[in-house]
Motif scaffolding. Structure first.
Motif, PDB file in Angstrom:
ATOM      1  N   TRP A  14       0.826  -1.208   0.000  1.00 43.54           N
ATOM      2  CA  TRP A  14       0.000   0.000   0.000  1.00 43.54           C
ATOM      3  C   TRP A  14       0.864   1.262   0.000  1.00 43.54           C
ATOM      4  O   TRP A  14       1.827   1.353   0.744  1.00 43.54           O
ATOM      5  CB  TRP A  14      -0.909   0.038   1.225  1.00 43.54           C
ATOM      6  CG  TRP A  14      -2.003  -0.977   1.194  1.00 43.54           C
ATOM      7  CD1 TRP A  14      -2.060  -2.147   1.898  1.00 43.54           C
ATOM      8  CD2 TRP A  14      -3.208  -0.902   0.419  1.00 43.54           C
ATOM      9  NE1 TRP A  14      -3.232  -2.810   1.601  1.00 43.54           N
ATOM     10  CE2 TRP A  14      -3.947  -2.083   0.700  1.00 43.54           C
ATOM     11  CE3 TRP A  14      -3.726   0.025  -0.479  1.00 43.54           C
ATOM     12  CZ2 TRP A  14      -5.184  -2.334   0.119  1.00 43.54           C
ATOM     13  CZ3 TRP A  14      -4.957  -0.234  -1.071  1.00 43.54           C
ATOM     14  CH2 TRP A  14      -5.675  -1.396  -0.772  1.00 43.54           C
ATOM     15  N   THR A  15       0.473   2.240  -0.820  1.00 42.46           N
ATOM     16  CA  THR A  15       1.130   3.545  -0.757  1.00 42.46           C
ATOM     17  C   THR A  15       0.783   4.239   0.555  1.00 42.46           C
ATOM     18  O   THR A  15       1.620   4.899   1.163  1.00 42.46           O
ATOM     19  CB  THR A  15       0.707   4.448  -1.928  1.00 42.46           C
ATOM     20  OG1 THR A  15      -0.730   4.570  -1.941  1.00 42.46           O
ATOM     21  CG2 THR A  15       1.195   3.892  -3.257  1.00 42.46           C
ATOM     22  N   ALA A  31     -11.702   3.408   2.496  1.00 39.94           N
ATOM     23  CA  ALA A  31     -10.782   4.538   2.417  1.00 39.94           C
ATOM     24  C   ALA A  31     -10.885   5.421   3.648  1.00 39.94           C
ATOM     25  O   ALA A  31     -11.933   5.504   4.293  1.00 39.94           O
ATOM     26  CB  ALA A  31     -11.084   5.365   1.166  1.00 39.94           C
ATOM     27  N   ILE A  32      -9.804   6.106   3.928  1.00 41.91           N
ATOM     28  CA  ILE A  32      -9.794   7.133   4.965  1.00 41.91           C
ATOM     29  C   ILE A  32     -10.352   8.426   4.379  1.00 41.91           C
ATOM     30  O   ILE A  32     -10.007   8.808   3.255  1.00 41.91           O
ATOM     31  CB  ILE A  32      -8.362   7.356   5.491  1.00 41.91           C
ATOM     32  CG1 ILE A  32      -7.878   6.088   6.222  1.00 41.91           C
ATOM     33  CG2 ILE A  32      -8.281   8.583   6.389  1.00 41.91           C
ATOM     34  CD1 ILE A  32      -6.422   6.135   6.614  1.00 41.91           C
ATOM     35  N   GLU A  33     -11.218   9.094   5.124  1.00 43.08           N
ATOM     36  CA  GLU A  33     -11.765  10.371   4.663  1.00 43.08           C
ATOM     37  C   GLU A  33     -10.627  11.360   4.397  1.00 43.08           C
ATOM     38  O   GLU A  33      -9.700  11.487   5.197  1.00 43.08           O
ATOM     39  CB  GLU A  33     -12.709  10.945   5.717  1.00 43.08           C
ATOM     40  CG  GLU A  33     -13.360  12.250   5.295  1.00 43.08           C
ATOM     41  CD  GLU A  33     -14.354  12.769   6.319  1.00 43.08           C
ATOM     42  OE1 GLU A  33     -15.007  13.792   6.030  1.00 43.08           O
ATOM     43  OE2 GLU A  33     -14.491  12.154   7.392  1.00 43.08           O
ATOM     44  N   GLY A  34     -10.692  12.029   3.254  1.00 46.00           N
ATOM     45  CA  GLY A  34      -9.671  12.997   2.890  1.00 46.00           C
ATOM     46  C   GLY A  34      -8.565  12.419   2.017  1.00 46.00           C
ATOM     47  O   GLY A  34      -7.669  13.152   1.591  1.00 46.00           O
ATOM     48  N   SER A  35      -8.624  11.127   1.722  1.00 50.51           N
ATOM     49  CA  SER A  35      -7.610  10.515   0.859  1.00 50.51           C
ATOM     50  C   SER A  35      -7.803  10.959  -0.589  1.00 50.51           C
ATOM     51  O   SER A  35      -8.926  11.099  -1.067  1.00 50.51           O
ATOM     52  CB  SER A  35      -7.675   8.988   0.966  1.00 50.51           C
ATOM     53  OG  SER A  35      -8.994   8.514   0.759  1.00 50.51           O
ATOM     54  N   ASP A  48      -1.211  13.360  -1.613  1.00 48.83           N
ATOM     55  CA  ASP A  48      -0.598  12.076  -1.906  1.00 48.83           C
ATOM     56  C   ASP A  48      -0.977  11.065  -0.822  1.00 48.83           C
ATOM     57  O   ASP A  48      -0.147  10.369  -0.265  1.00 48.83           O
ATOM     58  CB  ASP A  48       0.923  12.195  -2.073  1.00 48.83           C
ATOM     59  CG  ASP A  48       1.592  12.828  -0.869  1.00 48.83           C
ATOM     60  OD1 ASP A  48       0.911  13.078   0.146  1.00 48.83           O
ATOM     61  OD2 ASP A  48       2.814  13.052  -0.933  1.00 48.83           O
ATOM     62  N   THR A  49      -2.292  11.034  -0.547  1.00 53.18           N
ATOM     63  CA  THR A  49      -2.825  10.187   0.522  1.00 53.18           C
ATOM     64  C   THR A  49      -3.729   9.076  -0.009  1.00 53.18           C
ATOM     65  O   THR A  49      -4.467   8.458   0.753  1.00 53.18           O
ATOM     66  CB  THR A  49      -3.605  11.052   1.523  1.00 53.18           C
ATOM     67  OG1 THR A  49      -4.582  11.825   0.792  1.00 53.18           O
ATOM     68  CG2 THR A  49      -2.674  11.991   2.277  1.00 53.18           C
ATOM     69  N   GLU A  50      -3.669   8.834  -1.326  1.00 53.63           N
ATOM     70  CA  GLU A  50      -4.456   7.769  -1.942  1.00 53.63           C
ATOM     71  C   GLU A  50      -4.092   6.413  -1.343  1.00 53.63           C
ATOM     72  O   GLU A  50      -3.023   6.236  -0.763  1.00 53.63           O
ATOM     73  CB  GLU A  50      -4.219   7.745  -3.456  1.00 53.63           C
ATOM     74  CG  GLU A  50      -2.920   7.059  -3.891  1.00 53.63           C
ATOM     75  CD  GLU A  50      -1.634   7.785  -3.526  1.00 53.63           C
ATOM     76  OE1 GLU A  50      -0.613   7.099  -3.273  1.00 53.63           O
ATOM     77  OE2 GLU A  50      -1.633   9.029  -3.492  1.00 53.63           O
ATOM     78  N   LEU A 168      -6.607   1.011  -6.829  1.00 46.47           N
ATOM     79  CA  LEU A 168      -6.623   2.340  -6.212  1.00 46.47           C
ATOM     80  C   LEU A 168      -8.005   2.662  -5.689  1.00 46.47           C
ATOM     81  O   LEU A 168      -9.013   2.337  -6.326  1.00 46.47           O
ATOM     82  CB  LEU A 168      -6.254   3.398  -7.268  1.00 46.47           C
ATOM     83  CG  LEU A 168      -6.672   4.849  -6.964  1.00 46.47           C
ATOM     84  CD1 LEU A 168      -5.689   5.484  -5.994  1.00 46.47           C
ATOM     85  CD2 LEU A 168      -6.787   5.674  -8.228  1.00 46.47           C
ATOM     86  N   LEU A 169      -8.066   3.322  -4.537  1.00 43.43           N
ATOM     87  CA  LEU A 169      -9.300   3.969  -4.093  1.00 43.43           C
ATOM     88  C   LEU A 169      -8.937   5.201  -3.290  1.00 43.43           C
ATOM     89  O   LEU A 169      -7.843   5.314  -2.742  1.00 43.43           O
ATOM     90  CB  LEU A 169     -10.194   3.032  -3.277  1.00 43.43           C
ATOM     91  CG  LEU A 169      -9.796   2.743  -1.834  1.00 43.43           C
ATOM     92  CD1 LEU A 169     -11.025   2.324  -1.023  1.00 43.43           C
ATOM     93  CD2 LEU A 169      -8.743   1.646  -1.774  1.00 43.43           C
ATOM     94  N   ALA A 170      -9.884   6.145  -3.239  1.00 45.26           N
ATOM     95  CA  ALA A 170      -9.724   7.357  -2.449  1.00 45.26           C
ATOM     96  C   ALA A 170     -11.102   7.939  -2.176  1.00 45.26           C
ATOM     97  O   ALA A 170     -12.035   7.729  -2.946  1.00 45.26           O
ATOM     98  CB  ALA A 170      -8.846   8.376  -3.173  1.00 45.26           C
ATOM     99  N   ALA A 171     -11.202   8.657  -1.065  1.00 41.82           N
ATOM    100  CA  ALA A 171     -12.466   9.277  -0.655  1.00 41.82           C
ATOM    101  C   ALA A 171     -12.179  10.674  -0.133  1.00 41.82           C
ATOM    102  O   ALA A 171     -12.075  10.892   1.072  1.00 41.82           O
ATOM    103  CB  ALA A 171     -13.141   8.422   0.418  1.00 41.82           C
ATOM    104  N   PRO A 172     -12.053  11.645  -1.027  1.00 43.07           N
ATOM    105  CA  PRO A 172     -11.657  12.992  -0.607  1.00 43.07           C
ATOM    106  C   PRO A 172     -12.613  13.678   0.357  1.00 43.07           C
ATOM    107  O   PRO A 172     -12.179  14.529   1.137  1.00 43.07           O
ATOM    108  CB  PRO A 172     -11.583  13.764  -1.925  1.00 43.07           C
ATOM    109  CG  PRO A 172     -11.289  12.713  -2.947  1.00 43.07           C
ATOM    110  CD  PRO A 172     -12.046  11.507  -2.483  1.00 43.07           C
TER     111      PRO A 172
END
Length: 194
Positions: A14-15, A31-35, A48-50, A168-172
């Motif tokens: 994981w990055t 995902a962590i909120e804000g990623s 760079d929190t993806e 990849l996943l992210a949850a901005p």
């Protein structure tokens, strides 16, 4: 498409660690909120929190990632991340923004760009994103369920650099975004654009 080989979930690194990871017959990741992943352009910020699970991707190889998710949070995103370093990477897949599901890619070489088009008809589908690495480019294709492949992007990419790729996943903007990754494979790169 060339013959593909399954990549084990534990073959990747994981990055940035997600909030939770559950492995069954699939990999369910929250995902962590804000990623997010983005550099400078238009917004001025660097994220760079993806959460990207990466394994080596050589020139002449392709990777495919299949997934499902509940698309309802602003900028929820999932797909494939291809990374050389912090300033040279690409993310390709789908992102939910302004009440639409968009298929596109962000290519970053110091700054990020973004190309996207609506695919609202894919909201309930299993989505597969395929990246093929050539000596000077990454070719991105995607499809919903067993539908036809769509060419998403032909992007410049340094063939002399070591690179890694994977889910990849992210949850901005929210907590609780969970993606169910159903498949991760490696094969020979596509030889044609069309």
């Amino acid at each position: 498409m060339p013959e593909s080989h399954i990549i084990a979930w534990d073959a990747g690194t994981w990055t940035n660690d997600p909030q939770t990871v559950t492995e069954t017959d699939a990999l369910e990741v929250t995902a962590i909120e804000g990623s997010d992943a983005w550099r400078h352009t238009a917004y001025g910020f660097v994220h760079d929190t993806e959460h990207a699970l990466l394994a080596p991707l050589a020139v002449g190889e392709a990777m495919e990632v299949s997934f499902r998710a509940p698309w309802d949070g602003q900028f929820d995103q999932a797909g494939v991340f291809v990374r050389i370093d912090a300033e040279h990477w690409m993310k390709a897949g789908v992102e939910y923004a302004d009440d639409h599901l968009g298929l596109g890619a962000v290519v970053t070489a110091g700054g990020s760009d973004w190309s996207v088009g609506h695919v609202d008809e894919w909201l309930e589908s299993e989505i597969t994103v395929r990246v093929s690495r050539w000596t000077d480019a990454v070719i991105v294709r995607a499809r919903a369920d067993d539908g036809p492949w769509r060419l998403v992007r032909v992007a410049p990419f340094d063939g002399t650099a070591a690179a890694s790729a994977g889910p990849l996943l992210a949850a901005p903007t929210r907590a609780g975004f969970t993606v169910r990754f159903t498949r991760w494979t490696r094969s020979e790169a596509d030889v044609d654009l069309h």
